[in-house]
Design a protein around this motif. Sequence first.
Motif, PDB file in Angstrom:
ATOM      1  N   VAL A   1      -2.468   7.479   9.457  1.00 50.90           N
ATOM      2  CA  VAL A   1      -1.638   6.371   8.984  1.00 50.90           C
ATOM      3  C   VAL A   1      -1.359   5.352  10.082  1.00 50.90           C
ATOM      4  O   VAL A   1      -0.907   4.234   9.786  1.00 50.90           O
TER       5      VAL A   1
ATOM      6  N   LYS B   1      -4.921   6.951  -1.128  1.00 51.64           N
ATOM      7  CA  LYS B   1      -4.530   5.588  -0.767  1.00 51.64           C
ATOM      8  C   LYS B   1      -4.520   4.725  -2.025  1.00 51.64           C
ATOM      9  O   LYS B   1      -5.471   4.720  -2.805  1.00 51.64           O
TER      10      LYS B   1
ATOM     11  N   MET C   1       0.843  -1.203   0.000  1.00 53.63           N
ATOM     12  CA  MET C   1       0.000   0.000   0.000  1.00 53.63           C
ATOM     13  C   MET C   1       0.873   1.247   0.000  1.00 53.63           C
ATOM     14  O   MET C   1       1.929   1.278   0.619  1.00 53.63           O
ATOM     15  N   ILE C   2       0.438   2.267  -0.704  1.00 51.60           N
ATOM     16  CA  ILE C   2       1.101   3.573  -0.730  1.00 51.60           C
ATOM     17  C   ILE C   2       0.096   4.632  -0.296  1.00 51.60           C
ATOM     18  O   ILE C   2      -1.058   4.617  -0.737  1.00 51.60           O
ATOM     19  N   ILE C   3       0.537   5.523   0.558  1.00 54.81           N
ATOM     20  CA  ILE C   3      -0.275   6.676   0.943  1.00 54.81           C
ATOM     21  C   ILE C   3       0.455   7.937   0.486  1.00 54.81           C
ATOM     22  O   ILE C   3       1.591   8.186   0.887  1.00 54.81           O
TER      23      ILE C   3
ATOM     24  N   PHE D   1      -2.760   1.840   9.551  1.00 57.23           N
ATOM     25  CA  PHE D   1      -2.319   0.970   8.469  1.00 57.23           C
ATOM     26  C   PHE D   1      -1.037   0.229   8.824  1.00 57.23           C
ATOM     27  O   PHE D   1      -0.257   0.662   9.673  1.00 57.23           O
TER      28      PHE D   1
ATOM     29  N   PHE E   1       4.453  -1.324  -3.596  1.00 57.23           N
ATOM     30  CA  PHE E   1       4.044  -1.621  -2.240  1.00 57.23           C
ATOM     31  C   PHE E   1       2.569  -1.987  -2.251  1.00 57.23           C
ATOM     32  O   PHE E   1       1.722  -1.122  -2.357  1.00 57.23           O
ATOM     33  N   ASN E   2       2.312  -3.268  -2.216  1.00 51.46           N
ATOM     34  CA  ASN E   2       0.922  -3.735  -2.274  1.00 51.46           C
ATOM     35  C   ASN E   2       0.422  -4.179  -0.905  1.00 51.46           C
ATOM     36  O   ASN E   2      -0.690  -4.585  -0.778  1.00 51.46           O
TER      37      ASN E   2
ATOM     38  N   GLU F   1      -3.698   0.778  -3.531  1.00 52.22           N
ATOM     39  CA  GLU F   1      -3.500  -0.640  -3.246  1.00 52.22           C
ATOM     40  C   GLU F   1      -3.546  -1.442  -4.537  1.00 52.22           C
ATOM     41  O   GLU F   1      -4.446  -1.251  -5.355  1.00 52.22           O
TER      42      GLU F   1
ATOM     43  N   ASN G   1       2.306  -2.084   6.838  1.00 45.31           N
ATOM     44  CA  ASN G   1       3.007  -2.430   5.593  1.00 45.31           C
ATOM     45  C   ASN G   1       2.663  -1.462   4.469  1.00 45.31           C
ATOM     46  O   ASN G   1       2.062  -1.830   3.462  1.00 45.31           O
ATOM     47  N   PHE G   2       3.041  -0.238   4.666  1.00 47.26           N
ATOM     48  CA  PHE G   2       2.756   0.778   3.664  1.00 47.26           C
ATOM     49  C   PHE G   2       3.936   1.727   3.529  1.00 47.26           C
ATOM     50  O   PHE G   2       4.820   1.771   4.383  1.00 47.26           O
ATOM     51  N   LYS G   3       3.929   2.488   2.430  1.00 49.84           N
ATOM     52  CA  LYS G   3       4.928   3.529   2.207  1.00 49.84           C
ATOM     53  C   LYS G   3       4.219   4.863   2.117  1.00 49.84           C
ATOM     54  O   LYS G   3       3.170   4.964   1.485  1.00 49.84           O
TER      55      LYS G   3
END
Length: 405
Positions: free
Chosen positions: A36, A22, A1-3, A39, A404-405, A24, A41-43
Amino acid sequence: MIIIKNATLLNMLTDKQVCDIKIEKGIIKDIGVFDVSEFKNFKIIDAEYNLVTPGIIESHCHIGLHEEGVGEIGNDTNEKTNPVKPELRGIDSIKSQDIAFEEALDAGITTVITGPGAANIIGGTFCVLKTFGNNTLDMCMIDEVAIKMALGENPKNTYGNQKKSPATRMANVAILRENLFKAKIYYDKKQRYNFAVSQGDNSIKEPDFNMAMESLSRVFNNFPVKIHAHKQDDIITALKIIEEFKLNATIEHCTEGHFIADILVKKNQRCIIGPNMTRKSKNETKNRTFNIGKVLYDAGVEFSIMTDHPVVPIQHALTQAGIFVAHGMKSEDVLRCLTINAAKSVGIDNRIGSIEPGKDADIVIWSGDPFHYMTKTLTILIEGKIVKLNGEIIAEKRRGAYEFN
């Protein structure tokens, strides 16, 4: 995941807003203001309140078919042996290592609609490519998205100079209509055959396969058409053809469209204008003007803007578009021409062209006004992969992209 945090978002649907995005599995998941801490496992990418837009879409060009920097050997844009070649596919001429793809990407262009030129009356099909990848298996979004047709000087000069038909505009149109009639007959025969088969009726013979008609007949099932026309007379002819055969078509270039904006509006005709940042190289372009943008916009014509690369080098797409702003259009409206309108031109706005949940995460963060010549692209995502970060393109193409999923 990316924010993506702290984005000054112009999503092409509403006014600017400061928010987070966001992402995914390559798709825009949500837009809002996120805590954040919820969440894992995110970048995070901090946009630092810079402008964030969808990736720019080049709506008509020849990138990959006319390769940069190698001369005529890299030019596979026009098959000048027969004026009617609907079976040709632009995707089969793409050279994925064309340096223009990286130049386009660096300029914020994440998608290109590219295909054959206008030497032929019917020249083959355009494809849709993302600008980041090792080869067309990586890059291709749609193999065939529209079929190219051309009126005016290009086909008549190409074949007239060979002492062949067409040598006049009359012959251009006669040949185009003849082949559309043939394609309609082929299409109707196939429709009757398929219906009969579905009903268990074996009395109707399947029509003999014809590759050219197989390709062209798709226009009778709403397959998009791109009709090259510069002069107002040729534009009117294009409108007649569109109406006669009920085509789902855009008029490409539409150079003298500002003279007949009222007719374009009446016909609800979509156009792709340009290229404008070049010299007036022939009679058909002597009335080219950047004022066309404001005239068509004020009249209510839906249009996008092309570079026709390599006519205008694709990396200068935003520079060219900025001149339409200087001639009276609002910058947000010009950006829509380069994003959502471009996507609508071939019916791919369900996937790209705006930033909204469910669409491909093709996103650009800009250092300033996209139309200022000193503005740079800071970060670029294509299908949720970070392909440019902190001003540097990821060197190893798609395999090296940050995901980043």
